[in-house]
Design a protein around this motif. Structure first.
Motif: not given
Length: 432
Positions: A231, A233-235, A246-247, A249, A251, A425-426, A428
């Motif tokens: 998956y 995760q966009p930057k 993107a990072e 991840l 799953r 990071e994180g 939101e």
């Protein structure tokens, strides 16, 4: 006639074997039941003695205790195996000296000891056994270990440290080996606890053990069946709000259990080494994704992937990374390798050397979880990184008071002044 002579010689042979056994019975016993380091009963002898004790113990209470001398490999390296074995023998003497009547102990393996301890009250185990051993180990460090250190060229003062796992024997019919495993499992839960160096087994640990085993039983099949998914995760660039990377991840999409959270399987894989295979799987997925975008004529952006600390034990992983980028015709700069400070704790110079080598080969280097360790500032000077990832906890704290807000602003300015980009990071919410 032949049958008579055959039987005669067989009986004669049997008599010789019996006589030889009787003559060497003591020697055979010594080999079978003596530990070569402590020169006392070994694990096999312990299991037999423990079984007999519990079968005849009546209402007496017992606990199985697993005790480690932690990081004993350092002792072996500093002083050699001969002195290290002498230390283990001395530790065994300390344990035996503090046993209650009706208890027994032995060296389990390496620098681990196993104890069947008879107690009256549960708190006596800590008060009269663990604490007493700690006191004597402390004296041993002062009287013996310091002298060993002064007699070596190394400036490292290596002292003995202990860890205890305790399993209360509620059911004496449980196999002794299983009792030992439960005590060992409790000990593993201590990790880096700075308050207590002991831990008690409970049913929660048993459930955790069963869950870990279930994961281990399925991990290879899951990899072969492509149950692990990447998956992204966009930057975002905070000025333009465009995606700049993107990072990756991971799953686990299980056919029966659905999505298994990373916190349920990543720690297990890190313990058993499977994380190495999982990392390589995600590296390949990242290269495939970038290759497909390149073929379609779409814009490329760096994808950051994890490099577990276990890879640093064998730098062959660098060649594998290069082969992947060549196979999928991807420039190494589009693979951002996330390195964490904890990866260097065992061998700092090697960590720095590998990080800089990867940078010279064209890979993008990110220092992960900045601010959660103790010496990150120096790594910024030693390692030619591209990006510094700042842990989300800093952002949360900065929103709560002005003091932390000032600290995070200073860190960002300092990192920028060194020529590195910053990844928070994180993020939101708008205020974040």
């Amino acid at each position: 006639m032949m049958k008579f002579f055959d039987r005669f010689y067989l009986d004669k042979e049997k008599d010789i074997i019996v006589n030889l056994y009787k003559e060497n019975e003591e020697a055979i016993y010594q080999v079978a039941f003596t530990d070569e380091v402590t020169e006392s009963g070994n694990k096999t002898k312990f299991l037999l003695d423990a079984k007999e004790i519990l079968e005849t113990s009546g209402e007496d209470k017992y606990a199985m205790i697993s005790m480690d001398i932690t990081k004993f490999k350092v002792i072996n390296e500093l002083y050699g195996y001969k002195k290290a074995n002498k230390i283990l023998k001395d530790v065994y003497g300390i344990i035996k000296k503090n046993l209650t009547k009706g208890s027994t102990c032995a060296r389990d393996f390496a620098a681990t000891f196993i104890v069947l301890y008879k107690y009256e009250k549960e708190d006596f185990i800590v008060k009269y056994f663990i604490n007493k051993i700690e006191e004597e180990i402390s004296k041993y460090n002062e009287n013996v270990m310091t002298k060993l250190t002064s007699n070596t060229e190394s400036r490292v003062i290596s002292k003995l440290a202990t860890a205890f796992g305790i399993y209360f024997v509620a059911d004496k019919n449980v196999p002794i080996t299983q009792m030992c495993d439960r005590a060992s499992l409790a000990k593993r839960c201590i990790k880096d606890n700075m308050i207590n160096n002991y831990h008690f087994y409970d049913d929660g640990l048993r459930a955790e053990l069963l869950q870990d085993k279930a994961i281990e039983d399925e991990m290879y099949t899951a990899l072969e069946d492509n149950q692990f998914s990447m998956y992204l995760q966009p930057k975002f660039d905070m000025k333009t709000m465009e995606i700049v990377g993107a990072e990756a991840l991971v799953r686990w999409i299980h056919p029966v259990r659905g999505i298994i959270p990373p916190m349920d399987f990543i720690p297990v894989f890190e313990k058993n080494g499977f994380v190495i295979m999982l990392d390589k799987y995600i590296w390949k997925q990242a290269c495939v994704f970038l290759s497909e975008r390149k073929i379609a004529g779409e814009k490329l952006f760096p994808i950051s992937v994890n490099v577990s600390r276990l890879h640093l034990n064998n730098d062959a992983f660098i060649d594998e990374l290069l082969k992947l980028t060549e196979l999928y015709n991807i420039e190494p700069e589009f693979i951002e390798l996330e390195l964490t400070e904890t990866a260097c704790l065992n061998n700092e110079s090697r960590f720095i050397e590998i990080a800089n080598r990867l940078k010279k080969l064209g890979f993008t280097i990110a220092m992960d979880d900045f601010g959660t360790g103790y010496s990150n500032m120096r790594y910024l000077k030693e390692i030619e990184a591209d990006t510094v990832k700042i842990d989300r906890s800093f952002v949360v704290q900065a929103l709560q008071n002005d003091h932390d807000y000032s600290i995070i602003n200073y860190i960002i300015k300092m990192v920028h002044s060194l020529g590195y980009s910053v990844c928070m990071e994180g993020i939101e919410k708008k205020e974040e």
